[in-house]
Enzyme design. Structure first.
Site, PDB file in Angstrom:
ATOM      1  CB  SER A  31      -0.718  -0.177   1.086  1.00 18.92           C
ATOM      2  OG  SER A  31      -1.542   1.331   1.382  1.00 18.92           O
ATOM      3  CE1 TYR A  49      -3.485  -2.637   5.533  1.00 17.49           C
ATOM      4  CE2 TYR A  49      -3.289  -0.641   5.514  1.00 17.49           C
ATOM      5  CZ  TYR A  49      -4.037  -1.833   5.357  1.00 17.49           C
ATOM      6  OH  TYR A  49      -3.840  -1.345   3.313  1.00 17.49           O
ATOM      7  CE  LYS A  85      -1.250  -4.041   3.607  1.00 15.70           C
ATOM      8  NZ  LYS A  85      -2.005  -5.770   2.610  1.00 15.70           N
TER       9      LYS A  85
HETATM   10  N1  UFG Z   1     -12.859  10.693   3.693  1.00 14.73           N
HETATM   11  C1  UFG Z   1     -14.189  11.499   4.475  1.00 14.73           C
HETATM   12  N2  UFG Z   1     -15.510  10.999   4.530  1.00 14.73           N
HETATM   13  C2  UFG Z   1     -15.600   9.375   4.546  1.00 14.73           C
HETATM   14  C3  UFG Z   1     -14.536   8.690   4.329  1.00 14.73           C
HETATM   15  C4  UFG Z   1     -13.432   9.397   4.081  1.00 14.73           C
HETATM   16  O1  UFG Z   1     -14.202  12.757   4.129  1.00 14.73           O
HETATM   17  O2  UFG Z   1     -16.564   9.806   4.994  1.00 14.73           O
HETATM   18  C5  UFG Z   1     -11.372  11.285   3.408  1.00 14.73           C
HETATM   19  C6  UFG Z   1     -10.701  10.998   4.249  1.00 14.73           C
HETATM   20  O3  UFG Z   1     -10.621  11.497   5.037  1.00 14.73           O
HETATM   21  C7  UFG Z   1      -9.141  11.017   2.868  1.00 14.73           C
HETATM   22  C8  UFG Z   1      -9.958  10.378   1.374  1.00 14.73           C
HETATM   23  O4  UFG Z   1     -11.514  10.095   1.999  1.00 14.73           O
HETATM   24  O5  UFG Z   1      -9.158  12.264   2.880  1.00 14.73           O
HETATM   25  C9  UFG Z   1     -10.079   8.843   1.876  1.00 14.73           C
HETATM   26  O6  UFG Z   1     -10.820   7.907   1.902  1.00 14.73           O
HETATM   27  P1  UFG Z   1     -10.705   6.285   2.670  1.00 14.73           P
HETATM   28  O7  UFG Z   1     -10.860   6.017   3.632  1.00 14.73           O
HETATM   29  O8  UFG Z   1     -11.376   6.531   1.412  1.00 14.73           O
HETATM   30  O9  UFG Z   1      -8.745   6.053   2.576  1.00 14.73           O
HETATM   31  P2  UFG Z   1      -7.791   6.301   2.754  1.00 14.73           P
HETATM   32  O10 UFG Z   1      -7.122   7.291   2.202  1.00 14.73           O
HETATM   33  O11 UFG Z   1      -7.672   7.064   4.104  1.00 14.73           O
HETATM   34  O12 UFG Z   1      -7.309   5.108   2.883  1.00 14.73           O
HETATM   35  C10 UFG Z   1      -6.494   3.769   1.854  1.00 14.73           C
HETATM   36  C11 UFG Z   1      -6.928   2.653   2.265  1.00 14.73           C
HETATM   37  C12 UFG Z   1      -6.124   2.159   3.438  1.00 14.73           C
HETATM   38  C13 UFG Z   1      -4.342   3.009   3.825  1.00 14.73           C
HETATM   39  C14 UFG Z   1      -4.769   4.285   3.647  1.00 14.73           C
HETATM   40  C15 UFG Z   1      -2.456   4.469   2.858  1.00 14.73           C
HETATM   41  O13 UFG Z   1      -8.158   2.284   2.297  1.00 14.73           O
HETATM   42  O14 UFG Z   1      -6.298   0.661   3.704  1.00 14.73           O
HETATM   43  O15 UFG Z   1      -5.253   4.474   2.222  1.00 14.73           O
HETATM   44  O16 UFG Z   1      -2.736   3.819   2.223  1.00 14.73           O
HETATM   45  F1  UFG Z   1      -4.274   2.658   4.803  1.00 14.73           F
END
Ligand code: UFG
Length: 338
Positions: free
Chosen positions: A124, A149, A153
């Site tokens: 990731s 988590y 990775k």
């Molecule tokens: N977000 C919102 N509202 C929500 C959900 C997410 O604003 O209800 C925002 C988050 O703050 C973030 C973006 O949308 O800025 C993406 O969030 P996600 O949770 O979809 O994805 P992330 O980038 O946080 O996480 C992903 C993977 C994880 C991994 C991470 C870092 O889901 O497994 O990337 O690699 F760890």
């Protein structure tokens, strides 16, 4: 080739099974349904026109793995099976280290017993932490992970690298995924979040479908173009195809080999841009509000994907618009099922 796909009933795993089959390979799925459902196998059956060989079980059992390897002549492995909830990993780190690291070590050992050398591993972009500069390339130094988590990775990559450094006869690739979204265009398979989605796109589609009342955008006061976080959102089918490309590349390798590749689009979109694009391409209005920041979020990350473009001869083909249309089609199909 007979390719074992651990976690093959999961979101990325199931889409990869389709691409493997389309390319003439025989996928063999292992899954314990801890974060997926038997209905995924039905969806795969519909898309492929035949059943995929399936074993229900957990990869953290050497005995179980051995039984699957003994019954099949396996040529290579794609290892998706892992736990992936960032928040849960903070609360229960031992579960994450045991499952994610334990299963990788056992898998490599059992592969060795059966002289299976090729493995593609799900890593990731979390290994980059909060990068000093974007886009991040594979040469960008990794940073300490901000969750157990994420740390699994990084540690997994170290394990792969060290095993190969020791001269053991394996060929490994770690693919560093950015943010996979979308669904298969048939809407027979897609993302099936467990309970309340923590990822952005399933939260959006569930809000649009009326399953959730309102999306909260976590913060609009970041130092980015519109104040919301920046991510590299990649269509899950493009990501699935990267695994095929990785296998083709590994087929040209022998002896000890390890390398890592970013798998993203190379472009960063903000959370707000994604929400607005979702509304536009699907011609609807989403109920959303701006809320406080979510702790632990990376501010801005997207990938330099030129290494995968060049060495794996792989490139994304689908747009953000297509991904968001496919995600919505999938959510509507799920609503029909209920
Ligand atoms: N977000 C919102 N509202 C929500 C959900 C997410 O604003 O209800 C925002 C988050 O703050 C973030 C973006 O949308 O800025 C993406 O969030 P996600 O949770 O979809 O994805 P992330 O980038 O946080 O996480 C992903 C993977 C994880 C991994 C991470 C870092 O889901 O497994 O990337 O690699 F760890």
């Amino acid at each position: 080739m007979n390719i074992l796909v651990t976690g093959g009933a999961g979101f990325i795993g199931s889409h990869t099974v389709v691409e493997l089959h389309n390319a003439g390979h025989t996928p063999i799925i292992i899954d314990d349904f801890s974060n997926s459902e038997a209905s995924v196998l039905k969806g795969l059956h519909k898309i492929l026109g035949e059943e995929v060989k399936f074993y229900e079980g957990n990869c953290n059992s050497e005995e179980f793995l051995r039984s699957v390897f003994a019954e099949n002549s396996i040529d290579g492995v794609i290892h998706f099976a892992a736990a992936k909830a960032v928040g849960e990993s903070v609360e229960n780190p031992l579960k994450y280290y045991d499952l994610n690291i334990g299963s990788l070590i056992k898998l490599i050992q059992v592969m060795g017993e059966f002289k299976v050398e090729k493995l593609v591993f799900s890593s990731s972009c979390t290994v980059y932490g909060e990068p000093d500069e974007v886009p991040v390339s594979e040469l960008t130094p990794r940073k300490p992970a901000n969750s157990p988590y994420g740390n699994t990775k990084s540690i997994a990559e170290d394990i792969l690298r060290d095993v190969v450094k020791a001269g053991m006869n394996y060929q490994f690739i770690a693919l560093r995924y950015f943010n996979p979204i979308g669904a298969h265009e048939s809407a027979e398979i897609g993302e099936l979040p467990n309970g309340v989605p923590s990822n952005l796109v399933p939260y959006i589609t569930q809000t649009a479908a009326g399953v959730r009342e309102q999306l909260t955008i976590f913060g609009d006061d970041y130092d980015t173009k519109d104040g919301t976080n920046i991510r590299d959102f990649i269509h899950v089918v493009d990501l699935a195809k990267a695994h095929l490309a990785a296998f083709d590349y590994l087929n040209g390798k022998s002896d000890s080999f390890y390398d890592e590749f970013n798998v993203g689009t190379g472009e960063g979109y903000s959370v707000l841009e994604l929400v607005q694009t979702f509304e536009k391409v699907n011609d609807l209005k989403l109920n959303y509000k701006i809320g406080p920041r979510r702790s632990g979020d990376t501010v801005k990350i997207y990938g330099d994907v030129s290494k995968a473009n060049k060495l794996l001869n792989w490139k994304t083909q689908k747009s953000l618009e297509e991904a968001l249309k496919d995600a919505w089609r999938w959510e509507q199909k799920l609503a029909e099922r209920k």
